[in-house]
Motif scaffolding. Structure first.
Motif, short mmCIF file in Angstrom:
data_model
loop_
_atom_site.label_atom_id
_atom_site.label_comp_id
_atom_site.label_asym_id
_atom_site.label_seq_id
_atom_site.Cartn_x
_atom_site.Cartn_y
_atom_site.Cartn_z
N MET A 1 50.81 7.25 -49.72
CA MET A 1 50.11 6.69 -48.58
C MET A 1 48.61 6.88 -48.75
N SER A 2 47.87 5.89 -48.43
CA SER A 2 46.42 5.97 -48.55
C SER A 2 45.80 6.30 -47.20
N ALA A 3 44.49 6.46 -47.20
CA ALA A 3 43.79 6.72 -45.94
C ALA A 3 43.95 5.54 -44.98
N ASN A 4 44.06 4.33 -45.55
CA ASN A 4 44.25 3.15 -44.71
C ASN A 4 45.60 3.21 -43.99
N SER A 5 46.64 3.65 -44.69
CA SER A 5 47.95 3.77 -44.04
C SER A 5 47.95 4.90 -43.02
N LEU A 6 47.16 5.94 -43.26
CA LEU A 6 47.03 7.00 -42.27
C LEU A 6 46.40 6.45 -41.00
N MET A 7 45.35 5.67 -41.13
CA MET A 7 44.70 5.10 -39.95
C MET A 7 45.63 4.15 -39.21
N LYS A 8 46.46 3.40 -39.94
CA LYS A 8 47.44 2.52 -39.29
C LYS A 8 48.45 3.35 -38.51
N ARG A 9 48.89 4.45 -39.09
CA ARG A 9 49.85 5.31 -38.41
C ARG A 9 49.23 5.91 -37.14
N LEU A 10 47.99 6.33 -37.22
CA LEU A 10 47.32 6.90 -36.05
C LEU A 10 47.15 5.86 -34.95
N ARG A 11 46.81 4.63 -35.33
CA ARG A 11 46.70 3.56 -34.33
C ARG A 11 48.06 3.27 -33.71
N ALA A 12 49.13 3.33 -34.50
CA ALA A 12 50.47 3.11 -33.97
C ALA A 12 50.83 4.19 -32.95
N ILE A 13 50.45 5.42 -33.22
CA ILE A 13 50.71 6.51 -32.27
C ILE A 13 49.95 6.24 -30.98
N GLN A 14 48.70 5.85 -31.07
CA GLN A 14 47.89 5.57 -29.88
C GLN A 14 48.48 4.44 -29.06
N TRP A 15 48.84 3.34 -29.72
CA TRP A 15 49.38 2.19 -28.99
C TRP A 15 50.74 2.50 -28.39
N SER A 16 51.57 3.24 -29.07
CA SER A 16 52.87 3.58 -28.50
C SER A 16 52.70 4.52 -27.30
N TRP A 17 51.70 5.38 -27.36
CA TRP A 17 51.44 6.25 -26.21
C TRP A 17 50.97 5.43 -25.01
N LEU A 18 50.08 4.48 -25.24
CA LEU A 18 49.63 3.62 -24.15
C LEU A 18 50.79 2.79 -23.60
N GLY A 19 51.71 2.36 -24.47
CA GLY A 19 52.90 1.64 -24.00
C GLY A 19 53.78 2.51 -23.12
N LEU A 20 53.94 3.78 -23.50
CA LEU A 20 54.71 4.70 -22.67
C LEU A 20 54.05 4.89 -21.31
N GLY A 118 55.16 10.94 -35.07
CA GLY A 118 54.36 9.91 -35.72
C GLY A 118 53.82 10.31 -37.07
N MET A 119 53.53 11.58 -37.25
CA MET A 119 52.94 12.05 -38.51
C MET A 119 53.97 12.62 -39.48
N TYR A 120 55.23 12.62 -39.10
CA TYR A 120 56.26 13.22 -39.95
C TYR A 120 56.35 12.54 -41.31
N ARG A 121 56.39 11.22 -41.31
CA ARG A 121 56.52 10.50 -42.58
C ARG A 121 55.29 10.70 -43.46
N TYR A 122 54.13 10.74 -42.84
CA TYR A 122 52.91 10.97 -43.61
C TYR A 122 52.93 12.36 -44.24
N ALA A 123 53.45 13.34 -43.52
CA ALA A 123 53.52 14.70 -44.06
C ALA A 123 54.54 14.79 -45.20
N LYS A 124 55.61 14.02 -45.12
CA LYS A 124 56.63 14.04 -46.18
C LYS A 124 56.11 13.39 -47.46
N ASN A 125 55.24 12.38 -47.34
CA ASN A 125 54.72 11.66 -48.49
C ASN A 125 53.19 11.61 -48.42
#
Length: 131
Positions: A1-20, A118-125
């Protein structure tokens, strides 16, 4: 995973939180018989929004802060999050007719769950750091 994929994951966490939060706000309006529970959950989620943004914003990603400054920054964030949960609990206990204190605590704690899941997959890889 690159830094770009990390930023995508962080944005996904933010948007899912706003959805909740939106779903919880709708439940406050729809389910009148459990309104204190839903509004307590929403109060905790609003506080959890600060947790989400304070823990996963870019922070020190690009400014090379290390050592004592990084430690001090982390401690300030921890104390800010601790003070926020105290404020949330005081509000929910002061206005028990409007906010369920247990639901407010659960709503706040859910933000940490979202970050961990949200960060579990990033931590695994983790990304390759040799470049």
């Amino acid at each position: 995973m690159s830094a770009n994929s990390l930023m995508k994951r962080l944005r996904a966490i933010q948007w899912s939180w706003l959805g909740l939060m939106v779903l919880t706000a709708i439940s406050v309006a729809v389910f009148r018989e459990v309104r204190p529970v839903c509004s307590g959950l929403l109060l905790g989620e609003v506080g959890g929004l600060f947790v989400i943004f304070s823990m996963i914003r870019q922070g020190h990603l690009n400014d090379d802060v290390q050592g004592q400054l990084l430690f001090a920054s982390g401690m300030m964030g921890m104390f800010a999050r601790l003070a926020l949960i105290v404020v949330i609990m005081v509000i929910s206990l002061k206005f028990k007719a409007l906010f369920n204190p247990y639901a407010a605590l659960v709503g706040y704690a859910l933000s940490f769950v979202f970050i961990i899941i949200g960060m579990y997959r990033y931590a695994k890889n983790p990304p390759d750091q040799r470049r």
